[in-house]
Design an enzyme around this catalytic site. Structure first.
Site, short mmCIF file in Angstrom:
data_model
loop_
_atom_site.label_atom_id
_atom_site.label_comp_id
_atom_site.label_asym_id
_atom_site.label_seq_id
_atom_site.Cartn_x
_atom_site.Cartn_y
_atom_site.Cartn_z
N LYS A 225 0.83 -1.21 0.00
CA LYS A 225 0.00 0.00 0.00
C LYS A 225 0.86 1.26 0.00
O LYS A 225 0.34 2.37 -0.01
CB LYS A 225 -0.94 -0.01 1.21
CG LYS A 225 -1.98 -1.12 1.13
CD LYS A 225 -2.91 -1.15 2.33
CE LYS A 225 -3.90 -2.29 2.16
NZ LYS A 225 -4.78 -2.46 3.32
N CYS A 364 -13.58 -5.06 4.19
CA CYS A 364 -13.08 -5.86 5.33
C CYS A 364 -13.39 -5.18 6.66
O CYS A 364 -12.62 -5.27 7.61
CB CYS A 364 -11.58 -6.16 5.24
SG CYS A 364 -11.13 -7.13 3.81
C1 PLP Z 1 -5.10 -3.39 4.11
C2 PLP Z 1 -5.26 -3.29 5.56
C3 PLP Z 1 -4.96 -4.36 6.40
C4 PLP Z 1 -4.51 -5.69 5.87
O1 PLP Z 1 -3.36 -5.57 5.11
P1 PLP Z 1 -2.84 -6.79 4.20
O2 PLP Z 1 -1.81 -6.13 3.34
O3 PLP Z 1 -4.02 -7.29 3.43
O4 PLP Z 1 -2.28 -7.81 5.11
C5 PLP Z 1 -5.11 -4.17 7.76
N1 PLP Z 1 -5.51 -3.01 8.27
C6 PLP Z 1 -5.81 -1.95 7.49
C7 PLP Z 1 -6.23 -0.67 8.13
C8 PLP Z 1 -5.71 -2.07 6.11
O5 PLP Z 1 -6.01 -1.02 5.34
#
Ligand code: PLP
Length: 406
Positions: A225, A364
């Site tokens: 990210k 999620c």
């Molecule tokens: C994307 C995200 C996660 C999970 O990250 P992964 O790269 O899928 O393991 C956890 N917490 C937040 C706030 C996220 O945006």
């Protein structure tokens, strides 16, 4: 000088067309695109020094090991960790949170308490529920109001010597709300001995992190990210706690000595890095850190905040459009729905036809969706390469979707 065209030219994927339209990538909260420097770093690793780390006496293995440690030190500086061995490579935020929840098991007893917040990603909920199942501890949740703002008086009422973990995100991925973690950490320290875990998945891409100043015990984030490859991530932990807690995975690379009677663990950070790591990805994560440092955090933040403000203004001009968390302090994300108009994924499909990539659904974070009594939202999320023109196209696209679905 911040030159958006120069920045955009560093991202090969952005010059594509999708469904016959120029790609407008507004799904950065799910994963960011990668600059050429990161892609080249990864490619260079596999074309010139690919070898397994730490074990080999041969030249390539030494080079690979060296490069990975250089990358570790770049991350150390990037988040201002005190020591490089407090920086542990993982495959992402999810693995980091699971690692912590597993590694602290022996310190948690029946009726101890773990506090999270209403705004958490499933990966900061489920590992703690699993820990509660293993130990008989209880999960408590800081509530939020209709603007997505956490209600901190809950902490005054609930922090006690029973509180063993406080874990929450710095920025909500569903709403973009920036949580007042400084205040939460202060309250937690004053009223408990709890370990403090911060999920930085959505904050690291947007602003400068200083884990020492923050005074958290753990800080986790994903590489993908923040312009690095998928399958990369970081777990930062304070030295004394990392020394106390147990390893998560057992296996190669994490032992000092191994016999059938007794195994002793390797020093930090290797105690937590069992098995063959994602060497090429971890090295490219260092290149992503270089990219962000070169653009500069001030420039990234100023540009992204301007985009957010502009997007909010443009979208709110649309009748019957509701932005969730509109009144909160936010970064990087606008999450919205067209009232009375179909479901979020229908809007997303129409936008896709126009070359615009957004995320739709529950992100999620089902508890947040349940709170608002909705199935999902449309989420546009920004990175340093997005432009004001792209937001104009987004707003036009949303109007078009409203006409088509209304
Ligand atoms: C994307 C995200 C996660 C999970 O990250 P992964 O790269 O899928 O393991 C956890 N917490 C937040 C706030 C996220 O945006």
């Amino acid at each position: 000088m911040f030159d958006i065209q120069n920045i955009r030219s560093q991202f090969p994927i952005l010059s594509q067309t999708v469904n016959g339209k120029p790609l407008i990538y507004l799904d950065n909260g799910a994963t960011s695109q990668k600059p050429a420097s990161v892609i080249e770093s990864w490619e260079k690793y596999y074309t010139t020094i690919n070898a397994n780390v730490h074990r080999g006496i041969h030249t390539l293995s030494q080079l690979a090991t060296e490069e990975m440690e250089v990358s570790r030190r770049k991350v150390q500086k990037f988040i201002n960790a005190k020591n490089d061995f407090e920086v542990i490579f993982t495959k992402g935020t999810t693995e980091g949170l699971n690692l912590i929840a597993y590694a602290v098991t022996n310190f948690i007893k029946k009726d101890d308490e773990i506090i999270i917040s209403y705004l958490e990603h499933h990966s900061n909920i489920v590992p703690w529920q699993m820990l509660c199942e293993r130990t008989g501890a209880k999960l408590k949740v800081i509530p939020m109001d209709e603007n997505g703002i956490l209600q901190l008086d809950f902490l005054d009422q609930n922090l006690s010597e029973r509180t063993k973990i406080v874990s929450l995100n710095q920025v909500s991925n569903a709403l973009g709300v920036i949580n007042p973690i400084e205040e939460i950490i202060k309250k937690t320290r004053a009223n408990s001995d709890a370990m403090i875990v911060i999920d930085g998945a959505q904050s690291v891409p947007h602003f400068r992190i200083d884990v020492q100043k923050m005074d958290c015990d753990f800080f986790v984030f994903s590489g993908h990210k923040m312009y690095a490859p998928m399958g990369t991530g970081i777990l930062y932990g304070k030295e004394d706690i990392l020394r106390k807690i147990s390893p998560f995975h057992g296996g190669g690379e994490m032992i000092a000595t191994c016999s059938f009677e007794k195994t002793t663990y390797a020093e930090l950070p290797f105690k937590f890095e069992a098995g063959t790591p994602n060497v090429g990805g971890d090295i490219a994560l260092g290149a992503a850190v270089d990219f962000m440092e070169k653009v500069g955090h001030e420039h990234i933040q100023t540009h992204e905040n301007a985009l957010l403000e502009y997007a909010q203004k443009k979208l709110l001009e649309i009748e019957d459009l509701k932005i969730y968390g509109e009144k909160a302090h936010r970064t990087g994300v606008v999450s919205f729905n067209l009232e009375g108009v179909g479901i979020a994924s229908d809007v997303g499909m129409i936008l896709d036809k126009l070359g615009i990539a957004v995320r739709t659904g529950h992100h999620c974070t089902q508890p947040i969706m349940d709170y608002f009594n909705i199935a999902g939202t449309v989420r546009a999320s920004f990175a340093v390469y997005n432009t004001f023109e792209e937001i104009d196209v987004l707003a036009d696209g949303v109007r078009k979707a409203q006409r088509m679905l209304g």
